[in-house]
Design a protein around this motif. Structure first.
Motif, PDB file in Angstrom:
ATOM      1  N   ALA A 125    -104.369  19.808  56.561  1.00 26.48           N
ATOM      2  CA  ALA A 125    -104.032  19.297  57.896  1.00 26.48           C
ATOM      3  C   ALA A 125    -102.757  19.962  58.405  1.00 26.48           C
ATOM      4  O   ALA A 125    -102.647  20.296  59.594  1.00 26.48           O
ATOM      5  CB  ALA A 125    -103.870  17.774  57.840  1.00 26.48           C
ATOM      6  N   TYR A 126    -101.801  20.165  57.507  1.00 22.48           N
ATOM      7  CA  TYR A 126    -100.561  20.873  57.859  1.00 22.48           C
ATOM      8  C   TYR A 126    -100.864  22.296  58.303  1.00 22.48           C
ATOM      9  O   TYR A 126    -100.293  22.792  59.292  1.00 22.48           O
ATOM     10  CB  TYR A 126     -99.616  20.867  56.655  1.00 22.48           C
ATOM     11  CG  TYR A 126     -98.541  21.921  56.682  1.00 22.48           C
ATOM     12  CD1 TYR A 126     -97.400  21.761  57.468  1.00 22.48           C
ATOM     13  CD2 TYR A 126     -98.663  23.088  55.910  1.00 22.48           C
ATOM     14  CE1 TYR A 126     -96.411  22.745  57.496  1.00 22.48           C
ATOM     15  CE2 TYR A 126     -97.683  24.056  55.925  1.00 22.48           C
ATOM     16  CZ  TYR A 126     -96.559  23.892  56.713  1.00 22.48           C
ATOM     17  OH  TYR A 126     -95.584  24.855  56.739  1.00 22.48           O
ATOM     18  N   CYS A 133    -100.433  24.152  66.878  1.00 21.59           N
ATOM     19  CA  CYS A 133     -99.232  23.742  67.617  1.00 21.59           C
ATOM     20  C   CYS A 133     -98.166  24.840  67.693  1.00 21.59           C
ATOM     21  O   CYS A 133     -97.356  24.853  68.624  1.00 21.59           O
ATOM     22  CB  CYS A 133     -98.633  22.490  66.975  1.00 21.59           C
ATOM     23  SG  CYS A 133     -99.745  21.061  67.003  1.00 21.59           S
ATOM     24  N   PHE A 134     -98.151  25.749  66.720  1.00 18.46           N
ATOM     25  CA  PHE A 134     -97.151  26.825  66.711  1.00 18.46           C
ATOM     26  C   PHE A 134     -97.836  28.172  66.465  1.00 18.46           C
ATOM     27  O   PHE A 134     -97.530  28.858  65.479  1.00 18.46           O
ATOM     28  CB  PHE A 134     -96.095  26.569  65.633  1.00 18.46           C
ATOM     29  CG  PHE A 134     -95.443  25.219  65.722  1.00 18.46           C
ATOM     30  CD1 PHE A 134     -94.394  24.996  66.613  1.00 18.46           C
ATOM     31  CD2 PHE A 134     -95.882  24.161  64.937  1.00 18.46           C
ATOM     32  CE1 PHE A 134     -93.794  23.749  66.693  1.00 18.46           C
ATOM     33  CE2 PHE A 134     -95.290  22.916  65.017  1.00 18.46           C
ATOM     34  CZ  PHE A 134     -94.244  22.704  65.902  1.00 18.46           C
ATOM     35  N   ASN A 139     -97.361  32.884  61.455  1.00 16.29           N
ATOM     36  CA  ASN A 139     -97.200  33.828  60.343  1.00 16.29           C
ATOM     37  C   ASN A 139     -95.827  33.774  59.696  1.00 16.29           C
ATOM     38  O   ASN A 139     -95.654  34.202  58.551  1.00 16.29           O
ATOM     39  CB  ASN A 139     -97.486  35.252  60.828  1.00 16.29           C
ATOM     40  CG  ASN A 139     -98.943  35.441  61.211  1.00 16.29           C
ATOM     41  OD1 ASN A 139     -99.818  34.760  60.685  1.00 16.29           O
ATOM     42  ND2 ASN A 139     -99.200  36.348  62.147  1.00 16.29           N
ATOM     43  N   SER A 140     -94.823  33.268  60.423  1.00 19.58           N
ATOM     44  CA  SER A 140     -93.479  33.161  59.851  1.00 19.58           C
ATOM     45  C   SER A 140     -93.239  31.795  59.208  1.00 19.58           C
ATOM     46  O   SER A 140     -92.435  31.677  58.281  1.00 19.58           O
ATOM     47  CB  SER A 140     -92.420  33.415  60.935  1.00 19.58           C
ATOM     48  OG  SER A 140     -92.542  32.467  61.984  1.00 19.58           O
ATOM     49  N   ILE A 141     -93.929  30.755  59.701  1.00 19.92           N
ATOM     50  CA  ILE A 141     -93.745  29.403  59.141  1.00 19.92           C
ATOM     51  C   ILE A 141     -94.661  29.186  57.944  1.00 19.92           C
ATOM     52  O   ILE A 141     -94.220  28.792  56.857  1.00 19.92           O
ATOM     53  CB  ILE A 141     -94.014  28.323  60.214  1.00 19.92           C
ATOM     54  CG1 ILE A 141     -93.015  28.426  61.362  1.00 19.92           C
ATOM     55  CG2 ILE A 141     -93.946  26.927  59.589  1.00 19.92           C
ATOM     56  CD1 ILE A 141     -93.298  27.472  62.508  1.00 19.92           C
ATOM     57  N   VAL A 229    -102.453  16.189  70.975  1.00 22.79           N
ATOM     58  CA  VAL A 229    -101.492  16.298  72.088  1.00 22.79           C
ATOM     59  C   VAL A 229    -101.407  17.741  72.559  1.00 22.79           C
ATOM     60  O   VAL A 229    -101.430  18.030  73.770  1.00 22.79           O
ATOM     61  CB  VAL A 229    -100.103  15.765  71.666  1.00 22.79           C
ATOM     62  CG1 VAL A 229     -99.054  16.126  72.720  1.00 22.79           C
ATOM     63  CG2 VAL A 229    -100.146  14.259  71.462  1.00 22.79           C
ATOM     64  N   THR A 230    -101.311  18.681  71.616  1.00 25.48           N
ATOM     65  CA  THR A 230    -101.235  20.103  71.964  1.00 25.48           C
ATOM     66  C   THR A 230    -102.515  20.588  72.632  1.00 25.48           C
ATOM     67  O   THR A 230    -102.473  21.333  73.625  1.00 25.48           O
ATOM     68  CB  THR A 230    -100.962  20.942  70.700  1.00 25.48           C
ATOM     69  OG1 THR A 230     -99.730  20.514  70.103  1.00 25.48           O
ATOM     70  CG2 THR A 230    -100.871  22.422  71.036  1.00 25.48           C
ATOM     71  N   VAL A 231    -103.674  20.163  72.096  1.00 29.69           N
ATOM     72  CA  VAL A 231    -104.959  20.601  72.633  1.00 29.69           C
ATOM     73  C   VAL A 231    -105.143  20.124  74.066  1.00 29.69           C
ATOM     74  O   VAL A 231    -105.587  20.884  74.939  1.00 29.69           O
ATOM     75  CB  VAL A 231    -106.113  20.107  71.732  1.00 29.69           C
ATOM     76  CG1 VAL A 231    -107.459  20.272  72.445  1.00 29.69           C
ATOM     77  CG2 VAL A 231    -106.122  20.872  70.410  1.00 29.69           C
TER      78      VAL A 231
END
Length: 321
Positions: A125-126, A133-134, A139-141, A229-231
């Motif tokens: 899920a993460y 969301c990001f 690729n950096s997170i 929320v993002t969608v």
């Protein structure tokens, strides 16, 4: 039958040589059900092994998401192995005696890998949360290194916490009945056989089980709230559909593991009034189904795994002709 006696802090602790598993004995055609579970186990091992193989040797799948998926496949094999072979031994071979140490080992493996399964669903899920969301910072997170760290942390935490909970049973004495009414060496039925009472230990074990199940499910729910929320902030309908479609397989896994388990558990409370073995039947099915269904869901949704599976089938057909 010889009981082992240990003196700890001036208290005598009595351990039996083992326990007798007596659940599911009154159900008709139980042998047919166990043969079905043997088939489920075979499918579980083969399909999860395929997922692991493709994830390791296909460089296109060396991503944080499929690192978690491969981790889930490993967990599924251990979880299924901890319970189905012993059920075959008990109900087909008719040997329902389980030595004390082997009983604790089975209990540890089942709860450890069942807990890891719930945590890996939270990890997936993460992964979806970061991807949706990001997207520009994904690729950096969410890197292979960070995903490896998260997975390693959950393994260390889970294996340690379950070892502590199961270890509490070694401080109890079992001097009365040795009959465990379940389909395996389950924690609660074994604990109830103790002839001394450690209320604090029982409260700690219950708190741990609550933490282990509720925390991952809460994290999953919070992740999907953020995703939704993002969608819904996206202007294009196609973008919304595309974003949500990437979560399909994970939603199916969460439904199978959590929703089905909760539903079957509640139904089992009513089935208990009809036949006390029916709740055990439903719970055993809920325990054995997710490890079998998880790799099938990802195989159908992932082209690389699907193509590899088809290639193996074609090779098998050529070899038999």
């Amino acid at each position: 039958m010889t009981f082992s006696v240990t003196v700890l802090n001036d208290s005598v602790i009595i351990h039996p040589p083992g326990f007798y598993i007596t659940g599911l004995q009154t159900l008709p055609y139980i042998s047919v059900y166990i043969i079905f579970l043997a088939f489920v186990y075979m499918v579980t091992v083969l399909s999860n092994s395929l997922v692991i193989y493709v994830s390791v040797f296909n460089h296109c799948l060396h991503t944080p998401k499929f690192l978690a998926v491969g981790n889930l496949a490993v967990i599924d094999i251990f979880l299924s192995t901890s319970i189905i072979p012993s059920m075959i031994k008990i109900f087909l071979i008719k040997d329902n005696f389980v030595p004390f140490n082997l009983c604790l080992a089975q209990m540890y493996v089942y709860y450890a890998f069942g807990t890891l399964e719930s945590f890996v669903l939270a990890i997936l899920a993460y992964d979806r949360l970061i991807a949706i969301c990001f997207p520009l910072r994904q690729n950096s997170i969410n890197t292979l290194q960070s995903m490896s760290f998260i997975i390693g942390l959950t393994w260390c935490f889970t294996l340690g916490i379950i070892a502590f909970a199961v270890g509490l049973l070694t401080r109890l004495s079992f001097c009365n009945s040795l009959t465990v009414f379940s389909y395996f060496c389950d924690y609660t039925p074994v604990y109830r056989l103790a002839c001394n009472d450690y209320t604090m230990q029982w409260a700690v074990a219950n708190s741990l089980s609550f933490l282990i199940l509720v925390v991952p499910f809460t994290l999953i729910c919070l992740s999907y709230v953020s995703i939704l929320v993002t969608v819904f902030r996206m202007k294009s309908l196609d973008s919304r559909v595309k974003a949500l479609s990437t979560c399909t397989e994970h939603i199916i896994l969460v439904t199978v593991f959590y929703i089905a388990l909760i539903t079957i558990y509640n139904i089992a409370l009513y089935l208990h009034f009809i036949n006390e073995d029916l709740p055990l039947l439903s719970l055993s099915l809920a325990s054995c189904s997710p490890p079998c269904l998880n790799p099938i869901v990802y195989s159908l949704k992932t082209k690389e795994i699907r193509n590899r599976a088809l290639a193996l089938v074609r090779k098998t057909k050529i070899g038999t002709t």
